[in-house]
Design an enzyme around this catalytic site. Structure first.
Site, short mmCIF file in Angstrom:
data_model
loop_
_atom_site.label_atom_id
_atom_site.label_comp_id
_atom_site.label_asym_id
_atom_site.label_seq_id
_atom_site.Cartn_x
_atom_site.Cartn_y
_atom_site.Cartn_z
N ALA A 233 0.84 -1.21 0.00
CA ALA A 233 0.00 0.00 0.00
C ALA A 233 0.87 1.25 0.00
O ALA A 233 1.31 1.74 -1.05
CB ALA A 233 -0.94 -0.04 1.20
N ARG A 234 1.20 1.75 1.18
CA ARG A 234 2.13 2.86 1.35
C ARG A 234 2.86 2.64 2.68
O ARG A 234 2.26 2.16 3.65
CB ARG A 234 1.39 4.20 1.41
CG ARG A 234 0.93 4.74 0.07
CD ARG A 234 2.10 5.19 -0.80
NE ARG A 234 1.64 5.76 -2.06
CZ ARG A 234 1.47 5.06 -3.19
NH1 ARG A 234 1.73 3.77 -3.23
NH2 ARG A 234 1.08 5.67 -4.30
N GLU A 263 11.59 6.33 0.99
CA GLU A 263 12.02 5.59 -0.21
C GLU A 263 13.02 6.43 -0.98
O GLU A 263 12.80 7.64 -1.12
CB GLU A 263 10.81 5.26 -1.08
CG GLU A 263 9.87 4.28 -0.41
CD GLU A 263 8.62 3.97 -1.21
OE1 GLU A 263 8.56 4.28 -2.42
OE2 GLU A 263 7.68 3.41 -0.62
N HIS A 282 9.41 -0.71 -4.40
CA HIS A 282 8.16 -0.09 -4.88
C HIS A 282 7.92 -0.44 -6.37
O HIS A 282 7.71 0.43 -7.20
CB HIS A 282 8.19 1.44 -4.68
CG HIS A 282 6.81 2.04 -4.63
ND1 HIS A 282 6.49 3.15 -3.90
CD2 HIS A 282 5.65 1.68 -5.25
CE1 HIS A 282 5.22 3.45 -4.06
NE2 HIS A 282 4.68 2.56 -4.87
N ALA A 285 3.75 -3.28 -8.69
CA ALA A 285 2.74 -3.09 -9.74
C ALA A 285 3.35 -2.96 -11.12
O ALA A 285 2.63 -2.75 -12.10
CB ALA A 285 1.92 -1.83 -9.43
P1 NDP Z 1 -9.28 1.61 -4.09
O1 NDP Z 1 -9.83 2.96 -3.88
O2 NDP Z 1 -9.81 0.78 -5.22
O3 NDP Z 1 -9.50 0.74 -2.76
C1 NDP Z 1 -9.20 1.22 -1.51
C2 NDP Z 1 -9.74 0.27 -0.46
O4 NDP Z 1 -9.25 0.68 0.81
C3 NDP Z 1 -11.27 0.24 -0.37
O5 NDP Z 1 -11.72 -1.08 -0.15
C4 NDP Z 1 -11.54 1.09 0.86
O6 NDP Z 1 -12.72 0.77 1.59
C5 NDP Z 1 -10.34 0.75 1.72
N1 NDP Z 1 -10.12 1.75 2.74
C6 NDP Z 1 -10.00 3.08 2.63
N2 NDP Z 1 -9.81 3.65 3.83
C7 NDP Z 1 -9.81 2.64 4.72
C8 NDP Z 1 -9.67 2.59 6.13
N3 NDP Z 1 -9.51 3.69 6.87
N4 NDP Z 1 -9.72 1.38 6.73
C9 NDP Z 1 -9.91 0.25 6.00
N5 NDP Z 1 -10.06 0.24 4.65
C10 NDP Z 1 -10.01 1.43 4.03
O7 NDP Z 1 -7.71 1.79 -4.21
P2 NDP Z 1 -6.67 0.80 -4.92
O8 NDP Z 1 -6.95 -0.57 -4.48
O9 NDP Z 1 -6.57 1.07 -6.38
O10 NDP Z 1 -5.28 1.32 -4.30
C11 NDP Z 1 -5.08 1.35 -2.91
C12 NDP Z 1 -3.75 2.00 -2.59
O11 NDP Z 1 -2.70 1.09 -2.88
C13 NDP Z 1 -3.40 3.25 -3.40
O12 NDP Z 1 -3.98 4.41 -2.83
C14 NDP Z 1 -1.89 3.28 -3.34
O13 NDP Z 1 -1.46 4.01 -2.24
C15 NDP Z 1 -1.51 1.82 -3.17
N6 NDP Z 1 -0.93 1.26 -4.40
C16 NDP Z 1 0.35 0.77 -4.35
C17 NDP Z 1 0.92 0.22 -5.46
C18 NDP Z 1 2.32 -0.28 -5.43
O14 NDP Z 1 3.01 -0.13 -6.42
N7 NDP Z 1 2.78 -0.89 -4.36
C19 NDP Z 1 0.20 0.11 -6.74
C20 NDP Z 1 -1.14 0.67 -6.69
C21 NDP Z 1 -1.67 1.20 -5.54
P3 NDP Z 1 -14.20 0.78 0.94
O15 NDP Z 1 -14.25 -0.41 0.04
O16 NDP Z 1 -15.09 0.67 2.11
O17 NDP Z 1 -14.29 2.09 0.21
C1 7N6 Z 2 4.80 3.48 -8.76
C2 7N6 Z 2 3.84 2.39 -8.51
C3 7N6 Z 2 0.37 3.57 -7.23
O1 7N6 Z 2 -0.06 4.20 -6.27
O2 7N6 Z 2 2.43 3.35 -6.10
C4 7N6 Z 2 1.71 2.89 -7.17
O3 7N6 Z 2 -0.29 3.42 -8.27
C5 7N6 Z 2 2.39 2.87 -8.50
C6 7N6 Z 2 6.25 3.16 -8.75
#
Ligand code: NDP
Ligand code: 7N6
Length: 316
Positions: A233-234, A263, A282, A285
Site C-alpha cells: 500500500a504505502r 524511499e 516499490h 505493480a
Molecule cells: P481503491 O480505492 O480501489 O480501494 C481502496 C480500499 O481501501 C477500499 O476497499 C476502501 O474501503 C479501503 N479503505 C480506505 N480507507 C480505509 C480505512 N480507513 N480502513 C480500511 N479500509 C479502508 O484503491 P486501490 O486498491 O486502487 O489502491 C489502494 C492503494 O494502494 C493506493 O492508494 C496506493 O497508495 C496503493 N498502491 C500501491 C501500489 C504499489 O506499487 N505498491 C500500486 C497501486 C496502488 P471501501 O471499500 O469501504 O471504500
Molecule cells: C509506482 C507504482 C500507485 O499508487 O504506487 C503505485 O499506483 C504505483 C512506482
C-alpha cells in the site's frame, strides 16, 4: 474544461517512456506535449515551461496548480496537495483499477516465497550452498488464512489470486458490505480481531489521515507470532519502528515490503538484513503494459471531457 494541449511530464518515466504514452494517444485529436526538462523550466518547482491545459504525471509540480486537469499515473494521490488543488479548482484523476493483476501476482509470489522457502534458496544459491530445509521448515499456503486490509482494486486482485491458491480470505474495509471470495468483512474498528487468526496480513489501503500508522504495535501484538505482514500500500500505513521491533522480538514471523516510510529504503535500515523480510523497491505493480493501461484511462477522460461528461477515476 479547455483541452487543446495535453502535457506528459518526464516523471512518468519511472513506469514507462513519455514518448510511449504520446504514441499510444496519438490517435486523439489533441496536441501532445512531452515535457522535457532539458528545454528549460518556468522557475516553478523545476517544471518545464508549458502551455498545456492538462498533464499526465507521476510527480506533483508547483506549476500544475494553474492547469485544468492533472492525471496521476499512480492510484495513490498522497503526493498531491489535495486541499490546494481543490481550492484552485483543478480536476485530479488517478489510475486506480489497473494494478490488480500485477499486485495480485506479486503478493502471491511473496506468500509462496515464504512458504516454499524460495527467498532462502536464492540466498544459498548466491553462496553456491546446497542446503535443504529442516523437516518442519517448508509449508504450503493452502488452508492458511489471509486478512486483506482494503478491498478495492488492489484488494480484489489479491483476493482472486489467494483464493485460487486455496487460501481462506478475510477482509477489512470502511463499508461493511460483503465481497465475493471474502469470508468475513470487518470494519477498521475491528482490525485487531480481523488479524488475530491470519497467517498473512496484506495491506492494500490508500494512505489517508485514517490509515496513517494504522498498523501499529497493538496490531502486531494481535497478530499470531507465525504471521507475515505484506505491505503493497504505502509505507506510512505502517509504524515502521514498531514493525522492526515486532520482527526483532519474534512477535511476527516476517514481512514482505514494497513500500516504506522513506524511499529508497535507507542503507542503514535493519530491514535489509532480516532473513524473513523480503524488500522490493516499490515495483509490485510494474508491468510492461503499464503505459497502455494509463493510456486507456486518459483516452476515456479526454472523450468525457469533450462530451461534457463526468471524468472517470476523479478524486477532486
Ligand atoms: P481503491 O480505492 O480501489 O480501494 C481502496 C480500499 O481501501 C477500499 O476497499 C476502501 O474501503 C479501503 N479503505 C480506505 N480507507 C480505509 C480505512 N480507513 N480502513 C480500511 N479500509 C479502508 O484503491 P486501490 O486498491 O486502487 O489502491 C489502494 C492503494 O494502494 C493506493 O492508494 C496506493 O497508495 C496503493 N498502491 C500501491 C501500489 C504499489 O506499487 N505498491 C500500486 C497501486 C496502488 P471501501 O471499500 O469501504 O471504500
Ligand atoms: C509506482 C507504482 C500507485 O499508487 O504506487 C503505485 O499506483 C504505483 C512506482
Amino acid at each position: 474544461m479547455r483541452l487543446d494541449t495535453l502535457g506528459i511530464d518526464s516523471s512518468v518515466s519511472v513506469l514507462f517512456p513519455p514518448e510511449f504514452l504520446a504514441e499510444q494517444l496519438s490517435d486523439l485529436s489533441i496536441d501532445i506535449d512531452v515535457l522535457d526538462e532539458s528545454v528549460g523550466t518556468d522557475g516553478k518547482d523545476g517544471a518545464p515551461a508549458t502551455t498545456c491545459d492538462a498533464i499526465v504525471t507521476f510527480e506533483h509540480r508547483e506549476s500544475f496548480v494553474d492547469l485544468d486537469w492533472i492525471h496521476s499515473i499512480q492510484a495513490g494521490v498522497d503526493r498531491f496537495p489535495q486541499d490546494r488543488l481543490e481550492d484552485a479548482g483543478v480536476a485530479l484523476t488517478n489510475s486506480t483499477g489497473i494494478h490488480g493483476d500485477a499486485i495480485g501476482e506479486t503478493v502471491a509470489g511473496y506468500l509462496l516465497a515464504f512458504s516454499r522457502r524460495l527467498h532462502e534458496h536464492i540466498r544459498d544459491q548466491e553462496r553456491r550452498e546446497w542446503s535443504q530445509p529442516d523437516w518442519d521448515e517448508a509449508w504450503t499456503i493452502a488452508g492458511e488464512r489471509a486478512c486483506v486490509v482494503g478491498l478495492g482494486s488492489l484488494g480484489r486482485g489479491v483476493v482472486d489470486r489467494l483464493s485460487a491458491l486455496g487460501v481462506d480470505v478475510d477482509g477489512v474495509r470502511r463499508t461493511p458490505v460483503p465481497e465475493p471470495g471474502v469470508d468475513r468483512v470487518h470494519t477498521p474498528g475491528e482490525l485487531e480481531r480481523a488479524v488475530a487468526d491470519a497467517r498473512f496480513v496484506v495491506l492494500t489501503v490508500p494512505l489517508t489521515d485514517e490509515t496513517e500508522g494504522m498498523i501499529d504495535r497493538r496490531v502486531f501484538d494481535a497478530m499470531p507470532d507465525d504471521a507475515y505482514l505484506i505491505n503493497v500500500a504505502r509505507g506510512g500505513v505502517v509504524d515502521q519502528s514498531a514493525l522492526v521491533s515486532a520482527l526483532e522480538a519474534g512477535d511476527i514471523a516476517g514481512a514482505a515490503l514494497d513500500v516504506f516510510e522513506r524511499e529508497p529504503l535507507p542503507e542503514t535500515s535493519a530491514l535489509w538484513e532480516m532473513d524473513e523480510v523480503i524488500v522490493t523497491p516499490h515495483c509490485a505493480a510494474f508491468t510492461h503494459r503499464y503505459g497502455e493501461h494509463v493510456a486507456s484511462i486518459v483516452r476515456e477522460n479526454v472523450r468525457r471531457a469533450r462530451a461534457g461528461e463526468a471524468l472517470t477515476n476523479r478524486v477532486l
